[in-house]
Design a protein around this motif. Structure first.
Motif, PDB file in Angstrom:
ATOM      1  N   ARG A   9     -19.029  14.991 -19.366  1.00  0.00           N
ATOM      2  CA  ARG A   9     -20.259  14.302 -19.788  1.00  0.00           C
ATOM      3  C   ARG A   9     -20.003  13.456 -21.014  1.00  0.00           C
ATOM      4  O   ARG A   9     -19.134  13.732 -21.836  1.00  0.00           O
ATOM      5  CB  ARG A   9     -21.375  15.330 -20.022  1.00  0.00           C
ATOM      6  CG  ARG A   9     -21.448  15.988 -21.390  1.00  0.00           C
ATOM      7  CD  ARG A   9     -20.214  16.701 -21.820  1.00  0.00           C
ATOM      8  NE  ARG A   9     -20.338  17.472 -23.023  1.00  0.00           N
ATOM      9  CZ  ARG A   9     -20.079  17.049 -24.268  1.00  0.00           C
ATOM     10  NH1 ARG A   9     -19.670  15.831 -24.482  1.00  0.00           N
ATOM     11  NH2 ARG A   9     -20.218  17.850 -25.289  1.00  0.00           N
ATOM     12  N   ALA A  11     -22.247  12.332 -24.174  1.00  0.00           N
ATOM     13  CA  ALA A  11     -23.480  12.896 -24.730  1.00  0.00           C
ATOM     14  C   ALA A  11     -23.874  12.219 -26.043  1.00  0.00           C
ATOM     15  O   ALA A  11     -23.878  12.836 -27.100  1.00  0.00           O
ATOM     16  CB  ALA A  11     -23.284  14.398 -24.944  1.00  0.00           C
ATOM     17  N   ARG A 215     -14.432  14.439 -26.758  1.00  0.00           N
ATOM     18  CA  ARG A 215     -15.257  13.872 -27.832  1.00  0.00           C
ATOM     19  C   ARG A 215     -14.379  13.661 -29.057  1.00  0.00           C
ATOM     20  O   ARG A 215     -13.233  14.103 -29.088  1.00  0.00           O
ATOM     21  CB  ARG A 215     -16.438  14.787 -28.148  1.00  0.00           C
ATOM     22  CG  ARG A 215     -16.060  16.199 -28.577  1.00  0.00           C
ATOM     23  CD  ARG A 215     -17.318  17.036 -28.782  1.00  0.00           C
ATOM     24  NE  ARG A 215     -17.010  18.407 -29.204  1.00  0.00           N
ATOM     25  CZ  ARG A 215     -17.933  19.336 -29.336  1.00  0.00           C
ATOM     26  NH1 ARG A 215     -19.202  19.057 -29.098  1.00  0.00           N
ATOM     27  NH2 ARG A 215     -17.605  20.552 -29.724  1.00  0.00           N
TER      28      ARG A 215
END
Ligand code: GLU
Length: 477
Positions: A9, A11, A215
């Motif tokens: 994902r 985000a 991330r």
């Protein structure tokens, strides 16, 4: 969905704009999902009102579409975990909070931010690591009841087992270990009852069955405490990749002050989406070929051999180089459609030039273009007679070539564009004059600049009478 199905994902918080760090994180998640036939999810992390600049994250959604980073589940698309806006998922977080309470994983903290700050300063002065000192963990049942009866505001904290070391696997750093004694018990809620990033982000990653989390490296310490939460819920920890931070030319973290940090800046100055994703995929890696389509990137990107840690340097010149390559790959019709808004913005007169004619003009300057925006400057002379700096003519030795121009220009006056350019060039050769110097002067007369399109093209880019009128400056008085 099989057990091994990969789910990743992106985000972001709807802060109103995407910066290159966001774009790179989105890109890596996307490439990984596509390479491994996985699912790419967009989840909007909008629980922090202060950072909720663009509440529906429209900018992010349109930026992802522009970059062709299409997601499989998310806002406007749906999926098994709707809604994909965290602000609409509070009930789920409440359930988790209750479960934490039942499992005795959390406690109320009544300390005020002033108290916390004072203690933090004290710890720093004593050269101790600043951590929450667990004042509220020591409260008795009756202390708590009294504070609740007095309506004292509180937050919930997740109790970390400070005797434990958590470990997780990171694709670039390999297995990483963190001793929990170095961390504060994690705030899960704010005093207004809303949920923190650390908690909502963990709950959603668990609920959405995220298998890999890519991330920025700035989240490394968050990962340590979130892994402790995964473990407390007996859930398998995702695999991580903490992406190196992108630094500016001075080696500092890239920031708003650096041009080209924001995707909007880049788009508004005529960078192509293919060039941006291409560039962000190749920085920090050694690759055999540098110009790659998204498909090629999906096929070849090597997630097994990632450049480990450290910073990645944002090399704007390299991005410009990649952009130029992508401009060269475009056919002129497509390129013309993309340049048109930049041209009209610079001079509304471009509106009246028909597609076909504009495509011919663009074709003549395509190889000198680095950004779409530059087309406006390169073609300005078509709609505006240039102001010619007399010094420029002096520097290019007009005096020396004046007699030649006087004779040759009169000869070509009535000729059609192609023939005129050819005749000028053969006259120049006959006289043994350097074509380069003569043509630089012709370019200055027609465009205001010594460099630019080839003279044979230039003659056709302007109406015949206009060419003659502009060339008069070379004959002198
Ligand atoms: N909302 C977080 C951010 O924008 C997400 C980080 C993550 O990918 O977990 O930094």
């Amino acid at each position: 969905m099989t057990k091994n199905h990969i789910r990743v994902r992106f985000a972001p918080s709807p802060s109103g704009f995407m910066h290159l760090g966001n774009v790179r994180a989105a890109l890596m998640n996307f490439l990984f999902a596509r390479q491994k036939q996985g699912t790419f999810i967009l989840r909007i992390e909008d629980t922090d009102v202060a950072r909720n600049i663009d509440p529906e994250a429209r900018q992010i959604i349109s930026d992802l579409a522009w970059l062709s980073l299409t997601y499989d589940e998310g806002p406007h698309k749906g999926g098994p975990h709707v809604p994909y806006y965290q602000s609409e998922r509070a009930n789920l977080y409440k359930q988790y909070l209750q479960e934490c309470q039942e499992k005795n994983l959390i406690y109320r903290c009544f300390c005020t931010s002033e108290e916390l700050e004072k203690r933090r300063q004290r710890q720093l002065a004593l050269k101790q690591p600043p951590r929450y000192d667990r004042t509220c963990l020591k409260l008795s049942g009756s202390d708590i009841d009294a504070k609740l009866a007095a309506n004292t505001p509180y937050i919930w904290r997740f109790k970390l087992d400070d005797t434990k070391t958590v470990s997780f696997y990171d694709l670039a750093h390999k297995t990483m270990h963190f001793e929990l004694k170095h961390f504060s018990d994690v705030p899960l809620t704010r005093q207004d009852g809303s949920f923190t990033f650390l908690f909502a982000n963990f709950v959603d990653d668990k609920e959405m069955q995220i298998t890999h989390i890519f991330r920025g490296e700035d989240h490394l310490t968050n990962t340590a405490v979130q892994v402790a939460m995964f473990e407390a819920f007996n859930t398998e920890t995702p695999v991580y990749w903490h992406l190196p931070i992108i630094g500016n030319t001075e080696g500092k973290k890239l920031s708003k002050r650096d041009f080209g940090f924001s995707l909007t800046d880049l788009r508004n100055s005529g960078f192509l989406p293919e060039a941006i994703t291409n560039y962000l995929a190749i920085i920090g890696h050694s690759v055999e070929e540098e110009i790659m389509t998204m498909q090629k990137l999906i096929e070849t990107f090597n997630f097994e051999h990632l450049s480990s840690t450290g910073q990645i340097r944002y090399d704007f010149e390299k991005l410009r180089w990649v952009n130029h390559h992508w401009i060269m790959k475009y056919d002129t019709t497509k390129l013309t459609a993309l340049c048109r808004p930049f041209l009209i913005q610079a001079n509304p007169a471009f509106e009246h030039i028909k597609d076909e004619q504009l495509a011919t003009l663009i074709g003549h300057i395509q190889q000198e273009l680095v950004t779409l925006q530059e087309s406006a400057d390169a073609l300005k002379f078509v709609v505006e007679r240039p102001h010619i700096e007399s010094q420029l003519l002096v520097d290019h030795q007009l005096e020396k070539y004046k007699p030649f121009f006087k004779e040759a220009l009169t000869d070509i006056e009535t000729l059609p564009a192609q023939e005129a350019a050819q005749t000028l060039s053969s006259r120049c050769k006959e006289k043994g004059l350097p074509l380069k110097d003569v043509f630089a002067l012709v370019r200055i007369a027609l465009t205001g600049k010594p460099q630019g399109p080839q003279v044979k093209d230039l003659f056709g880019m302007l109406p015949g009478a206009e060419v003659q009128a502009r060339l008069n400056v070379l004959k002198g008085s």
